[in-house]
Design a protein around this motif. Structure first.
Motif, PDB file in Angstrom:
ATOM      1  N   ASN A 103       0.855  -1.191   0.000  1.00  0.00           N
ATOM      2  CA  ASN A 103       0.000   0.000   0.000  1.00  0.00           C
ATOM      3  C   ASN A 103       0.878   1.223   0.000  1.00  0.00           C
ATOM      4  O   ASN A 103       2.045   1.175   0.366  1.00  0.00           O
ATOM      5  CB  ASN A 103      -1.051   0.003   1.122  1.00  0.00           C
ATOM      6  CG  ASN A 103      -0.459   0.066   2.505  1.00  0.00           C
ATOM      7  OD1 ASN A 103       0.492   0.799   2.760  1.00  0.00           O
ATOM      8  ND2 ASN A 103      -1.039  -0.676   3.417  1.00  0.00           N
ATOM      9  N   LEU A 104       0.307   2.308  -0.467  1.00  0.00           N
ATOM     10  CA  LEU A 104       1.081   3.520  -0.702  1.00  0.00           C
ATOM     11  C   LEU A 104       0.215   4.730  -0.388  1.00  0.00           C
ATOM     12  O   LEU A 104      -0.950   4.784  -0.772  1.00  0.00           O
ATOM     13  CB  LEU A 104       1.513   3.554  -2.177  1.00  0.00           C
ATOM     14  CG  LEU A 104       2.343   4.712  -2.663  1.00  0.00           C
ATOM     15  CD1 LEU A 104       3.726   4.702  -2.005  1.00  0.00           C
ATOM     16  CD2 LEU A 104       2.508   4.642  -4.177  1.00  0.00           C
ATOM     17  N   SER A 105       0.788   5.672   0.331  1.00  0.00           N
ATOM     18  CA  SER A 105       0.118   6.942   0.588  1.00  0.00           C
ATOM     19  C   SER A 105       1.094   8.047   0.250  1.00  0.00           C
ATOM     20  O   SER A 105       2.245   7.790  -0.093  1.00  0.00           O
ATOM     21  CB  SER A 105      -0.317   7.052   2.059  1.00  0.00           C
ATOM     22  OG  SER A 105       0.814   7.226   2.893  1.00  0.00           O
ATOM     23  N   ASP A 106       0.643   9.277   0.343  1.00  0.00           N
ATOM     24  CA  ASP A 106       1.529  10.400   0.059  1.00  0.00           C
ATOM     25  C   ASP A 106       2.680  10.476   1.068  1.00  0.00           C
ATOM     26  O   ASP A 106       3.743  10.987   0.763  1.00  0.00           O
ATOM     27  CB  ASP A 106       0.748  11.715   0.067  1.00  0.00           C
ATOM     28  CG  ASP A 106      -0.217  11.819  -1.105  1.00  0.00           C
ATOM     29  OD1 ASP A 106      -0.178  10.956  -2.005  1.00  0.00           O
ATOM     30  OD2 ASP A 106      -1.018  12.774  -1.121  1.00  0.00           O
ATOM     31  N   GLY A 107       2.470   9.933   2.275  1.00  0.00           N
ATOM     32  CA  GLY A 107       3.475  10.046   3.325  1.00  0.00           C
ATOM     33  C   GLY A 107       4.294   8.799   3.600  1.00  0.00           C
ATOM     34  O   GLY A 107       5.261   8.853   4.348  1.00  0.00           O
ATOM     35  N   GLY A 108       3.926   7.654   2.988  1.00  0.00           N
ATOM     36  CA  GLY A 108       4.687   6.443   3.251  1.00  0.00           C
ATOM     37  C   GLY A 108       4.150   5.243   2.505  1.00  0.00           C
ATOM     38  O   GLY A 108       3.254   5.373   1.676  1.00  0.00           O
ATOM     39  N   MET A 109       4.702   4.077   2.807  1.00  0.00           N
ATOM     40  CA  MET A 109       4.307   2.857   2.115  1.00  0.00           C
ATOM     41  C   MET A 109       4.545   1.644   2.997  1.00  0.00           C
ATOM     42  O   MET A 109       5.283   1.712   3.981  1.00  0.00           O
ATOM     43  CB  MET A 109       5.092   2.685   0.814  1.00  0.00           C
ATOM     44  CG  MET A 109       6.592   2.516   1.018  1.00  0.00           C
ATOM     45  SD  MET A 109       7.477   2.122  -0.493  1.00  0.00           S
ATOM     46  CE  MET A 109       7.674   0.352  -0.271  1.00  0.00           C
ATOM     47  N   MET A 110       3.884   0.540   2.638  1.00  0.00           N
ATOM     48  CA  MET A 110       4.186  -0.742   3.242  1.00  0.00           C
ATOM     49  C   MET A 110       4.830  -1.602   2.173  1.00  0.00           C
ATOM     50  O   MET A 110       4.278  -1.750   1.078  1.00  0.00           O
ATOM     51  CB  MET A 110       2.941  -1.459   3.762  1.00  0.00           C
ATOM     52  CG  MET A 110       3.280  -2.814   4.366  1.00  0.00           C
ATOM     53  SD  MET A 110       1.896  -3.698   5.112  1.00  0.00           S
ATOM     54  CE  MET A 110       0.896  -4.064   3.692  1.00  0.00           C
ATOM     55  N   GLY A 111       6.002  -2.135   2.479  1.00  0.00           N
ATOM     56  CA  GLY A 111       6.712  -2.995   1.555  1.00  0.00           C
ATOM     57  C   GLY A 111       6.775  -4.407   2.081  1.00  0.00           C
ATOM     58  O   GLY A 111       6.615  -4.650   3.273  1.00  0.00           O
ATOM     59  N   GLU A 112       7.019  -5.332   1.149  1.00  0.00           N
ATOM     60  CA  GLU A 112       7.129  -6.732   1.509  1.00  0.00           C
ATOM     61  C   GLU A 112       8.254  -7.338   0.687  1.00  0.00           C
ATOM     62  O   GLU A 112       8.296  -7.172  -0.532  1.00  0.00           O
ATOM     63  CB  GLU A 112       5.817  -7.456   1.205  1.00  0.00           C
ATOM     64  CG  GLU A 112       5.856  -8.936   1.529  1.00  0.00           C
ATOM     65  CD  GLU A 112       4.534  -9.590   1.177  1.00  0.00           C
ATOM     66  OE1 GLU A 112       3.958 -10.219   2.072  1.00  0.00           O
ATOM     67  OE2 GLU A 112       4.095  -9.475   0.015  1.00  0.00           O
ATOM     68  N   GLY A 113       9.174  -8.004   1.361  1.00  0.00           N
ATOM     69  CA  GLY A 113      10.274  -8.618   0.636  1.00  0.00           C
ATOM     70  C   GLY A 113      11.262  -9.275   1.575  1.00  0.00           C
ATOM     71  O   GLY A 113      11.136  -9.203   2.794  1.00  0.00           O
ATOM     72  N   GLN A 114      12.240  -9.908   0.976  1.00  0.00           N
ATOM     73  CA  GLN A 114      13.249 -10.648   1.736  1.00  0.00           C
ATOM     74  C   GLN A 114      14.498  -9.803   1.954  1.00  0.00           C
ATOM     75  O   GLN A 114      15.604 -10.246   1.698  1.00  0.00           O
ATOM     76  CB  GLN A 114      13.602 -11.939   0.991  1.00  0.00           C
ATOM     77  CG  GLN A 114      12.443 -12.890   0.829  1.00  0.00           C
ATOM     78  CD  GLN A 114      11.838 -13.319   2.153  1.00  0.00           C
ATOM     79  OE1 GLN A 114      12.542 -13.539   3.124  1.00  0.00           O
ATOM     80  NE2 GLN A 114      10.519 -13.412   2.190  1.00  0.00           N
ATOM     81  N   MET A 115      14.330  -8.599   2.435  1.00  0.00           N
ATOM     82  CA  MET A 115      15.486  -7.766   2.765  1.00  0.00           C
ATOM     83  C   MET A 115      15.518  -7.551   4.265  1.00  0.00           C
ATOM     84  O   MET A 115      14.482  -7.503   4.910  1.00  0.00           O
ATOM     85  CB  MET A 115      15.460  -6.443   1.997  1.00  0.00           C
ATOM     86  CG  MET A 115      14.333  -5.509   2.326  1.00  0.00           C
ATOM     87  SD  MET A 115      14.388  -3.957   1.405  1.00  0.00           S
ATOM     88  CE  MET A 115      15.711  -3.096   2.190  1.00  0.00           C
ATOM     89  N   ARG A 116      16.685  -7.452   4.805  1.00  0.00           N
ATOM     90  CA  ARG A 116      16.840  -7.256   6.248  1.00  0.00           C
ATOM     91  C   ARG A 116      16.996  -5.767   6.532  1.00  0.00           C
ATOM     92  O   ARG A 116      17.965  -5.155   6.120  1.00  0.00           O
ATOM     93  CB  ARG A 116      18.064  -8.003   6.745  1.00  0.00           C
ATOM     94  CG  ARG A 116      17.981  -9.486   6.503  1.00  0.00           C
ATOM     95  CD  ARG A 116      18.131 -10.208   7.813  1.00  0.00           C
ATOM     96  NE  ARG A 116      18.118 -11.640   7.599  1.00  0.00           N
ATOM     97  CZ  ARG A 116      17.130 -12.400   7.984  1.00  0.00           C
ATOM     98  NH1 ARG A 116      16.097 -11.902   8.587  1.00  0.00           N
ATOM     99  NH2 ARG A 116      17.181 -13.695   7.774  1.00  0.00           N
ATOM    100  N   VAL A 117      16.003  -5.211   7.216  1.00  0.00           N
ATOM    101  CA  VAL A 117      16.068  -3.810   7.639  1.00  0.00           C
ATOM    102  C   VAL A 117      15.736  -3.739   9.118  1.00  0.00           C
ATOM    103  O   VAL A 117      15.148  -4.658   9.676  1.00  0.00           O
ATOM    104  CB  VAL A 117      15.093  -2.907   6.836  1.00  0.00           C
ATOM    105  CG1 VAL A 117      15.524  -2.770   5.392  1.00  0.00           C
ATOM    106  CG2 VAL A 117      13.672  -3.411   6.920  1.00  0.00           C
TER     107      VAL A 117
END
Length: 125
Positions: free
Chosen positions: A35-49
């Protein structure tokens, strides 16, 4: 999360891909934008943060956007953008750069073939 919506910013549910780079690293990761808004987003993936990591996100039709990891849950994470974007722009079809060769190949209707000759003005050979 509870069933009560406490967010003040509208979000668009969508599915698109984005490339993310963690600052201080040269590695780029391909993630799904859920999902995406003007102020941010939700991401999904195999990265380590980790929460607080600074990121650069390459979004379709928008370009590079800087932000910070706000939350993490399993393989999903939230990113708060440093500056607001026009999130609707990411939904639009890809805008290809204008190719000069493609412009030259477009049909031109400015020049038309002359009308056929009148049969009465033709001479037999």
């Amino acid at each position: 999360m509870t069933g009560v919506e406490t967010r003040s910013v509208a979000r668009d549910s969508l599915f698109l891909l984005a490339d993310i780079r963690v600052e201080q690293s040269s590695d780029t990761y391909r993630v799904r934008v859920r999902n995406l808004s003007d102020g941010g987003m939700m991401g999904e993936g195999q990265m380590r943060v980790q929460r607080g990591h600074r990121l650069t996100i390459e979004l379709r039709n928008i370009g590079a956007v800087k932000g910070t990891v706000a939350w993490i849950q399993d393989n999903r994470f939230g990113i708060a953008f440093d500056e607001e974007i026009d999130s609707q722009q990411a939904r639009r079809p890809l805008q290809a750069p204008e190719d000069p060769a493609a412009v030259a190949a477009r049909p031109s209707w400015a020049h038309r073939a002359p009308p056929p000759p009148q049969p009465s003005k033709l001479r037999k050979i």
